[in-house]
Design an enzyme around this catalytic site. Structure first.
Site, mmCIF file in Angstrom:
data_model
loop_
_atom_site.group_PDB
_atom_site.id
_atom_site.type_symbol
_atom_site.label_atom_id
_atom_site.label_comp_id
_atom_site.label_asym_id
_atom_site.label_seq_id
_atom_site.Cartn_x
_atom_site.Cartn_y
_atom_site.Cartn_z
ATOM 1 N N GLY A 19 0.782 -1.367 -0.010
ATOM 2 C CA GLY A 19 -0.069 -0.023 -0.119
ATOM 3 C C GLY A 19 0.608 1.386 0.016
ATOM 4 N N ARG A 20 0.076 2.414 -0.002
ATOM 5 C CA ARG A 20 0.794 3.705 0.024
ATOM 6 C C ARG A 20 -0.027 4.588 0.832
ATOM 7 N NH1 ARG A 20 4.038 7.068 -2.744
ATOM 8 N NH2 ARG A 20 3.244 9.534 -2.720
ATOM 9 N N TYR A 32 2.503 9.545 3.546
ATOM 10 C CA TYR A 32 3.785 9.945 3.521
ATOM 11 C C TYR A 32 4.612 8.820 2.782
ATOM 12 C CZ TYR A 32 2.125 13.097 7.000
ATOM 13 O OH TYR A 32 1.236 14.124 7.677
ATOM 14 N N HIS A 59 5.450 4.638 0.931
ATOM 15 C CA HIS A 59 5.016 3.283 0.469
ATOM 16 C C HIS A 59 5.233 2.347 1.696
ATOM 17 C CE1 HIS A 59 5.204 4.411 -3.892
ATOM 18 N NE2 HIS A 59 6.441 5.222 -3.598
ATOM 19 N N ASP A 108 -5.697 12.891 13.038
ATOM 20 C CA ASP A 108 -5.909 12.408 11.810
ATOM 21 C C ASP A 108 -6.638 10.981 11.442
ATOM 22 O OD1 ASP A 108 -6.387 12.419 8.648
ATOM 23 O OD2 ASP A 108 -4.355 11.652 8.222
#
EC number: 2.7.11.22
Length: 454
Positions: A28-29, A32, A34, A151
């Site tokens: 995933g990514r 900030y 990978h 967040d």
């Protein structure tokens, strides 16, 4: 620095690729960088880790902040930072952290997709309770150590797969987190806009400068509602674009459509908000007079007299000063009734959710993003072409009607022809409705993908 000493240090420094197998295991990514699934090369215990490669060259402020916080924070429901690797050749930074096979974004998506097949739609009630309790436990630990996450969203709530910590929640992505042990310093001066829009508290949208732990509590309330309904409670179509202006009309409108417009008696300090003047100019209380959280949740089969609703109501109070704390929430009656929350949120049952897929090409996700953008542009162009065609057809029809009024009357005078005309009108209306529904679904899916990676 002496060149020979620098080269000697570089040779002796431990390299991440010497210790771990992770090539071709990108899963995933994040915001900030990978993320790779990794295993020790020298051990055969099969234990899996996550390697988070920070984007950019060197250590950014957000990366330094995340590393500094994670090195100090130790809790079972907060992601564990095991080690940091620095590569001086290409200036890459790797964080070795817990590997979690699942996250709430994928879990909720799984249940939402089940609607199409008429299978079980909602997340099991016992699982919702266990997830919420562990999220609150982790946030209570952060808040007790003067840390705001800022967040919280489903993609940042990880859930461990099979193993020693099976079914345990891990709060991740601390890049936005801040210490708040100096409350006199306006936090908004550092980052005027934080937290993904859908999970952003109303005081942030109104420009609050000294916001508190209550912003995390609001986000937890949003996640709780999403777990109960499999739908984001404050879904807003407008894309999440980071700006210096915290005011967001469409997001406030969505909140009011669910919660109703806040009464002065319910939120006395609302008049002190920097954007209060804009609020009174843009919105009318009467527009939302019939809206309430109870009505919204009842449409999703959550009864207003249930303990789940009562807790949700306390988490989503408009006034941040009245919003429940994480400690108070953990002591709520909702967690006292059966089923009790469990350490394994899956309660020992088989895990129905698919494992993370590998992205074999390092740029595959970026390519998919570009492909998605191209598809969006093509869809927008198609929509514009369809609108132009419809306008041209309407103009042609209008011209024909103006040019042949008598002939039109003759054609419509017969019962059979009149029925044909009405039938054509109905078909056109149905086609337009189908197009609108497809466009709405497409926009919702695009927003879901956008929210995951931001």
């Amino acid at each position: 620095m002496d060149y020979d000493f620098k080269m000697k240090t570089q040779i002796e420094r431990t390299k991440v690729e010497d210790l771990f197998n992770y090539e071709g295991c990108k899963v995933g990514r994040g915001t900030y960088g990978h993320v790779y699934k990794a295993k020790w090369k020298e051990t055969s215990d099969g234990k899996e880790y996550a390697l988070k490669q920070i984007d950019g060259t060197g250590l950014s402020m957000s990366a330094c902040r995340e590393i500094a916080l994670l090195r100090e924070l130790k809790h079972q429901n907060v992601i564990t930072l095991i080690r940091v690797f620095l590569s001086h050749n290409d200036r890459k930074v790797f964080l070795l952290i817990d590997y979690a096979e699942h996250d709430l974004w994928h879990i909720i998506k799984f249940h939402r997709a089940a609607k199409a097949t008429k299978k079980q739609v909602v997340v099991p009630r016992g699982m919702v309770k266990s997830l919420l309790y562990q999220i609150l436990d982790g946030i209570h630990y952060l808040h007790s150590n003067w840390v705001l996450h800022r967040d919280l969203k489903p993609a940042n709530i990880l859930v461990m797969g099979d193993g020693n910590e099976r079914g345990r929640v891990k709060i991740a992505d601390m890049g936005f987190a801040r210490l708040f042990n100096a409350p006199l310093k306006p936090l908004a001066d550092l980052d005027p806009v934080v937290v993904t829009f859908w999970y952003r508290a109303p005081e942030l949208l109104l420009g609050a400068r000294h916001y508190t732990k209550a912003i995390d509590i609001w986000a937890i309330g949003c996640i709780f509602a999403e777990l109960l309904t499999s739908e984001p409670i404050f879904h807003c179509r407008q894309e999440d674009i980071k700006t210096s202006n915290p005011y967001h009309h469409d997001q406030l409108d969505r909140i009011f459509n669910v919660m109703g417009f806040p009464q002065d008696k319910d939120w006395e300090d609302i008049k002190k908000m920097p954007e209060h003047h804009t609020l009174t100019k843009d919105f009318k209380r009467s527009t939302y007079s019939t809206c309430s959280l109870a009505k919204y949740m009842e449409r999703h089969k959550i009864k207003p007299d249930s303990k789940a609703f009562h807790l949700l109501q306390k988490l989503l109070l408009m006034d941040p000063n009245k919003r429940i704390t994480s400690e108070q929430a953990m002591q709520d009656q909702y967690f006292q009734e059966e089923p009790q929350p469990t350490q394994d949120v899956f309660a020992g049952c088989p895990i129905p959710y698919p494992k993370r897929e590998f992205l074999t090409d390092d740029d595959q996700e970026d390519k998919s993003d570009n492909k998605r953008q191209q598809q969006q542009q093509q869809q927008q162009q198609q929509q514009q072409q369809q609108q132009q065609q419809q306008q041209q057809q309407q103009q042609q029809q209008q011209q024909q009607m103006n040019a042949e009024p008598n002939a039109k009357r003759v054609r419509l005078s017969g019962a059979g022809n009149q029925q044909d005309f009405h039938h054509q009108q109905q078909q056109q209306q149905q086609q337009q409705q189908q197009q609108q529904q497809q466009q709405q679904q497409m926009m919702f899916n695009q927003q879901q993908n956008f929210q995951r990676f931001n």
